[in-house]
Scaffold this motif. Structure first.
Motif, PDB file in Angstrom:
ATOM      1  N   TRP A 225       0.716  -1.294   0.069  1.00  0.00           N
ATOM      2  CA  TRP A 225       0.002   0.100  -0.012  1.00  0.00           C
ATOM      3  C   TRP A 225       0.826   1.213  -0.013  1.00  0.00           C
ATOM      4  O   TRP A 225       1.769   1.575   1.034  1.00  0.00           O
ATOM      5  CB  TRP A 225      -0.787   0.222   1.303  1.00  0.00           C
TER       6      TRP A 225
ATOM      7  N   CYS B 154      -5.957   8.235   5.793  1.00  0.00           N
ATOM      8  CA  CYS B 154      -4.506   7.745   5.455  1.00  0.00           C
ATOM      9  C   CYS B 154      -4.077   8.612   4.282  1.00  0.00           C
ATOM     10  O   CYS B 154      -2.948   9.039   4.420  1.00  0.00           O
ATOM     11  CB  CYS B 154      -4.415   6.312   5.364  1.00  0.00           C
ATOM     12  N   GLU B 155      -4.830   8.669   3.347  1.00  0.00           N
ATOM     13  CA  GLU B 155      -4.217   9.512   2.094  1.00  0.00           C
ATOM     14  C   GLU B 155      -4.643  10.997   2.361  1.00  0.00           C
ATOM     15  O   GLU B 155      -5.903  11.310   2.394  1.00  0.00           O
ATOM     16  CB  GLU B 155      -4.928   9.014   0.979  1.00  0.00           C
TER      17      GLU B 155
ATOM     18  N   SER C 131      -2.964  15.438   2.355  1.00  0.00           N
ATOM     19  CA  SER C 131      -1.950  16.252   1.944  1.00  0.00           C
ATOM     20  C   SER C 131      -1.782  17.539   2.784  1.00  0.00           C
ATOM     21  O   SER C 131      -2.719  17.783   3.347  1.00  0.00           O
ATOM     22  CB  SER C 131      -1.865  16.856   0.484  1.00  0.00           C
TER      23      SER C 131
ATOM     24  N   TYR D 293      -8.009  16.121   3.224  1.00  0.00           N
ATOM     25  CA  TYR D 293      -8.264  14.801   3.468  1.00  0.00           C
ATOM     26  C   TYR D 293      -9.659  14.458   3.444  1.00  0.00           C
ATOM     27  O   TYR D 293     -10.606  15.262   3.189  1.00  0.00           O
ATOM     28  CB  TYR D 293      -7.794  14.624   4.831  1.00  0.00           C
TER      29      TYR D 293
ATOM     30  N   GLN E  25       2.143   4.942   0.154  1.00  0.00           N
ATOM     31  CA  GLN E  25       1.837   6.009   1.108  1.00  0.00           C
ATOM     32  C   GLN E  25       2.036   7.299  -0.082  1.00  0.00           C
ATOM     33  O   GLN E  25       1.806   7.733  -0.603  1.00  0.00           O
ATOM     34  CB  GLN E  25       2.417   5.892   2.487  1.00  0.00           C
ATOM     35  N   ASP E  26       3.304   7.879   0.405  1.00  0.00           N
ATOM     36  CA  ASP E  26       3.707   9.358  -0.293  1.00  0.00           C
ATOM     37  C   ASP E  26       5.169   9.290  -0.645  1.00  0.00           C
ATOM     38  O   ASP E  26       5.992   8.033  -0.210  1.00  0.00           O
ATOM     39  CB  ASP E  26       3.529  10.185   0.769  1.00  0.00           C
TER      40      ASP E  26
ATOM     41  N   GLY F  36       2.542   8.764   5.669  1.00  0.00           N
ATOM     42  CA  GLY F  36       1.362   8.856   4.600  1.00  0.00           C
ATOM     43  C   GLY F  36       1.314  10.327   4.017  1.00  0.00           C
ATOM     44  O   GLY F  36       0.737  10.339   2.745  1.00  0.00           O
ATOM     45  N   CYS F  37       2.145  11.255   4.331  1.00  0.00           N
ATOM     46  CA  CYS F  37       2.303  12.513   3.776  1.00  0.00           C
ATOM     47  C   CYS F  37       3.563  13.113   4.286  1.00  0.00           C
ATOM     48  O   CYS F  37       3.939  13.124   5.316  1.00  0.00           O
ATOM     49  CB  CYS F  37       1.078  13.455   4.260  1.00  0.00           C
TER      50      CYS F  37
END
Length: 187
Positions: free
Chosen positions: A9, A151-152, A154, A171, A11-12, A76-77
């Motif tokens: 998965w 989770c996703e 910015s 978000y 993330q960033d 995640g960011c």
């Protein structure tokens, strides 16, 4: 499978110097199992994906508490508040955002932040976590900035308009909800 040859998965990502760094995590039942870092050299302005190096299971970016109460997952960011990134008011830090998943509270995700100086990146042993009034070294003392985030997401410095000089988090509200939300902050 992805370009790294394993199911993750993703993330960033962040560019620091002449390298692209990507975080990814395996998950089971929608729960992260650890956080890996993939380092990709950039040559002639192009990422060299076939030359990536994986740093597995970075302990400073992940913790599943022994009491099964929380999952802490960072990466995640990323937000670079550095001169290289063109930040409007650079302090030299790369901010690493993550979530604290409250397992027994409907898996509510709360936004957390840690930081590392650009010169120390990616030596995550030098990562510090926001504890509400100071930066510390204990991941479990991380305090939430926002509740019910995805989770996703910015976090971006705002450079123009009425909010110039502030920061915006964007978000999905309620983790998997149908609303996109934002929050503005002075710092």
């Amino acid at each position: 499978q992805n370009i790294f040859g394993e199911r993750r998965w993703m993330q960033d990502m962040v560019v620091v110097g002449d390298k692209l760094y990507v975080t990814g995590t395996p998950e089971v039942g929608w729960k992260a199992q650890h956080v890996d870092l993939y380092t990709i050299p950039i040559k002639g302005g192009e990422p060299q994906y076939d030359e990536f190096v994986k740093t597995p299971e970075i302990p400073e970016l992940y913790l599943h508490t022994p009491d099964d109460k929380y999952y802490y997952v960072f990466g995640g960011c990323f937000m670079c508040n550095t001169e290289q990134a063109g930040a409007p008011d650079p302090d030299g830090y790369i901010y690493v955002y993550g979530t604290r998943d409250a397992v027994h509270e409907w898996s509510r995700k709360d936004l957390l932040v840690a930081r590392i100086h650009e010169d120390d990146f990616p030596d995550f042993s030098k990562l510090t976590y926001w504890e509400g009034d100071k930066w510390g070294t204990d991941i479990e003392k991380s305090l939430p900035l926002l509740r019910w985030v995805s989770c996703e997401m910015s976090v971006t410095p705002i450079t123009v308009g009425p909010y110039a000089g502030k920061y915006m988090a964007v978000y999905t509200r309620f983790v998997e909800g149908n609303e996109i939300a934002y929050s503005i902050s002075d710092t």
